[in-house]
Motif scaffolding. Structure first.
Motif, PDB file in Angstrom:
ATOM      1  N   THR A 241      -2.386   8.815  12.249  1.00 45.81           N
ATOM      2  CA  THR A 241      -2.488   7.208  11.682  1.00 45.81           C
ATOM      3  C   THR A 241      -1.360   6.816  10.814  1.00 45.81           C
ATOM      4  O   THR A 241      -1.203   6.837   9.804  1.00 45.81           O
ATOM      5  CB  THR A 241      -3.846   7.100  10.813  1.00 45.81           C
ATOM      6  OG1 THR A 241      -3.519   8.163   9.947  1.00 45.81           O
ATOM      7  CG2 THR A 241      -4.859   7.357  11.553  1.00 45.81           C
TER       8      THR A 241
ATOM      9  N   PRO B  72      -6.071   4.037   6.888  1.00 48.44           N
ATOM     10  CA  PRO B  72      -7.476   3.476   7.640  1.00 48.44           C
ATOM     11  C   PRO B  72      -8.400   4.571   7.838  1.00 48.44           C
ATOM     12  O   PRO B  72      -8.030   5.908   7.975  1.00 48.44           O
ATOM     13  CB  PRO B  72      -7.080   2.763   9.030  1.00 48.44           C
ATOM     14  CG  PRO B  72      -5.844   3.711   9.426  1.00 48.44           C
ATOM     15  CD  PRO B  72      -5.030   4.059   7.969  1.00 48.44           C
TER      16      PRO B  72
ATOM     17  N   GLU C 192       0.921  -1.083  -0.179  1.00 48.58           N
ATOM     18  CA  GLU C 192      -0.059  -0.066   0.113  1.00 48.58           C
ATOM     19  C   GLU C 192       0.834   1.347  -0.042  1.00 48.58           C
ATOM     20  O   GLU C 192       1.972   1.509   0.709  1.00 48.58           O
ATOM     21  CB  GLU C 192      -0.919  -0.067   1.183  1.00 48.58           C
ATOM     22  CG  GLU C 192      -1.958   1.117   1.070  1.00 48.58           C
ATOM     23  CD  GLU C 192      -3.161   0.806   2.359  1.00 48.58           C
ATOM     24  OE1 GLU C 192      -4.124   1.437   2.001  1.00 48.58           O
ATOM     25  OE2 GLU C 192      -2.776   0.311   3.165  1.00 48.58           O
TER      26      GLU C 192
ATOM     27  N   GLY D  39      -1.888   0.340  12.879  1.00 51.08           N
ATOM     28  CA  GLY D  39      -2.624  -0.502  11.951  1.00 51.08           C
ATOM     29  C   GLY D  39      -3.854  -0.665  12.979  1.00 51.08           C
ATOM     30  O   GLY D  39      -4.808  -1.516  12.417  1.00 51.08           O
TER      31      GLY D  39
ATOM     32  N   SER E 224      -4.029   6.858   0.935  1.00 48.17           N
ATOM     33  CA  SER E 224      -4.300   5.844   1.778  1.00 48.17           C
ATOM     34  C   SER E 224      -4.142   6.008   3.373  1.00 48.17           C
ATOM     35  O   SER E 224      -4.053   7.107   3.900  1.00 48.17           O
ATOM     36  CB  SER E 224      -2.902   4.776   1.471  1.00 48.17           C
ATOM     37  OG  SER E 224      -2.811   4.713  -0.103  1.00 48.17           O
TER      38      SER E 224
ATOM     39  N   ALA F 220      -7.360   0.346  11.511  1.00 50.92           N
ATOM     40  CA  ALA F 220      -7.916  -0.469  10.411  1.00 50.92           C
ATOM     41  C   ALA F 220      -8.720  -1.732  10.780  1.00 50.92           C
ATOM     42  O   ALA F 220      -9.702  -1.901  10.140  1.00 50.92           O
ATOM     43  CB  ALA F 220      -6.997  -0.901   9.586  1.00 50.92           C
ATOM     44  N   GLU F 221      -8.625  -2.020  12.125  1.00 50.55           N
ATOM     45  CA  GLU F 221      -9.418  -3.192  12.513  1.00 50.55           C
ATOM     46  C   GLU F 221     -10.626  -2.870  13.272  1.00 50.55           C
ATOM     47  O   GLU F 221     -11.486  -3.979  13.619  1.00 50.55           O
ATOM     48  CB  GLU F 221      -8.632  -4.065  13.514  1.00 50.55           C
ATOM     49  CG  GLU F 221      -7.068  -4.437  12.767  1.00 50.55           C
ATOM     50  CD  GLU F 221      -6.322  -5.258  13.528  1.00 50.55           C
ATOM     51  OE1 GLU F 221      -6.819  -5.569  14.671  1.00 50.55           O
ATOM     52  OE2 GLU F 221      -4.977  -5.254  13.391  1.00 50.55           O
TER      53      GLU F 221
END
Length: 427
Positions: free
Chosen positions: A235, A278, A125, A363, A276, A366-367
């Motif tokens: 982020t 989240p 990414e 990360g 790009s 993003a979850e």
């Protein structure tokens, strides 16, 4: 008006330029304290639209002085293009109106080459860099090999710095990226003319700020990007290369933290993101298309289409905590008109837990799964509203809900791009 700091609370593009332009009327100095020309501010004044990347938005007000602080990274070519474009439209851009700190680091041609080569080579990414050399310039600043605006006063010093920088950069260009080496004299020739014009605007920004404050006059500090693009608090790694939070004003402008007064957090009535990274509330349906089209969500710097989604309160709570936001400016409220239902993300679900703030860890955002609360929308066109009472009940209820959740008053509402399409509301 006491000193005011204007910061974005989301991922940038919140409409800070219009608000700075609006507040400049009551300020004596407007100071840009971080970022580079990877940020763009769009201002609409009557029938005219202005897009600024480096020069503070306050330049459109005659007689106001605009300062570019040491925390900014400045592309001299872009700066000169902005000067010429504004001058062609009758705006006074003389050295008495735009002052640049000699300590401001300068984006050189090799920074832009390196930025683009890295993004092209990146696997997986992409970061979504604009390719304008911002990151590499900040890298050279931290490595203590950067070129500063004051260096353009000496051609010999400038040439020596370019030669030193290219010794390392050319090794990367040729051996790692398989490209061509840059020649010292070619780089020097490319920047000399714009650098000469840059020198005419140099001045002691820190001193000007101190003198203005001592005289009891007002200062407006203008940030770029948004809180969640901050190099430390955003982020990561999908962030910019500078600190975008209000606390960086002191370092990036050269003033005491005690000078900071009102902290205005600019909040778009929905959420957008460019590039790009989240985005928990991102929409991929007709509502997302509505926000994109009605909001004209294309990047002022890159022209890239912005990703759109519902308002995200956990992100805003974090921004308020990090910046010490004292007032909220709610922008693009008019874009929500025509939606029967509006969703507000009130929290996140992660591993069976409910979170009110973004999770701390690379990360993890993003979850998360957004937790939504639905509120009624409105069909009325509010772009001509001039007072609180002109707004439909559903719109005022939406605003009050945000105040209740965020514990900060909404004091300014923007219902269109023009500076006149603004509702001021006492705190």
């Amino acid at each position: 008006m006491s000193n005011v700091v204007v910061v974005g609370t989301q991922w940038g593009d919140e409409g800070k330029g219009k608000i700075v332009d609006l507040l400049t009327e009551n300020a004596d100095l407007v100071v840009r304290f971080q970022g580079g020309n990877n940020a763009g501010h769009t201002l609409v004044v009557g029938e005219k639209t202005f897009i600024l990347h480096l020069i503070p938005s306050g330049i459109l007000h005659p007689g106001k002085v605009c300062l570019i602080g040491n925390g900014v990274v400045l592309d001299p070519e872009v700066f000169c293009r902005e000067l010429d474009a504004l001058a062609a439209r009758g705006v006074d851009v003389g050295p008495e109106r735009i002052v640049i700190s000699p300590k401001t680091h300068v984006i050189m041609p090799y920074h832009k080459v390196l930025d683009k080569l890295r993004e092209e080579k990146r696997t997986g990414e992409k970061i979504g860099t604009t390719g304008r050399g911002i990151g590499p310039c900040y890298e050279d600043k931290a490595a203590r090999v950067g070129v500063r605006a004051g260096d353009f006063r000496s051609k010999n010093l400038l040439r020596a710095k370019i030669e030193h920088a290219l010794a390392e950069k050319n090794a990367l260009f040729t051996h790692f990226f398989g490209g061509q080496a840059l020649k010292v004299d070619d780089v020097l020739d490319e920047v000399l003319e714009s650098g000469r014009r840059l020198v005419g605007h140099l001045g002691d920004v820190s001193e000007r700020i101190a003198e203005t404050a001592a005289a009891g006059r007002s200062i407006l500090f203008e940030g770029a990007q948004g809180t969640h693009l901050d190099i430390d608090h955003g982020t990561y790694p999908f962030v910019t290369s500078s600190n975008t939070v209000a606390g960086n004003v002191a370092a990036g402008a050269g003033c005491s933290p005690g000078m900071l007064g009102r902290i205005l957090g600019i909040v778009k009535a929905y959420t957008t993101r460019v590039g790009s990274g989240p985005f928990p509330t991102e929409l991929f349906d007709t509502v997302g298309e509505h926000l994109q089209q009605q909001g004209g969500e294309f990047g002022a710097t890159t022209g890239r289409k912005r990703r759109c989604g519902w308002l995200d309160l956990p992100l805003l709570r974090e921004s308020i905590r990090l910046n010490g936001v004292t007032e909220i400016v709610l922008t693009k409220l008019d874009v929500l008109s025509g939606l029967e239902r509006i969703r507000i993300c009130t929290g996140y679900a992660l591993d069976g837990r409910e979170l009110r703030y973004p999770p701390q860890g690379e990360g993890l955002l993003a979850e998360v799964q957004p937790i939504y609360d639905d509120v009624p929308g409105w069909s009325e066109d509010i772009s001509t509203a001039t007072t609180w009472d002109d707004l439909p009940d559903a719109a005022t209820a939406y605003i009050r809900r945000l105040e209740q959740e965020l514990k900060v008053p909404v004091t300014i509402l923007s219902v269109g791009p023009d500076r006149r399409q603004t509702i001021q509301r006492p705190a």
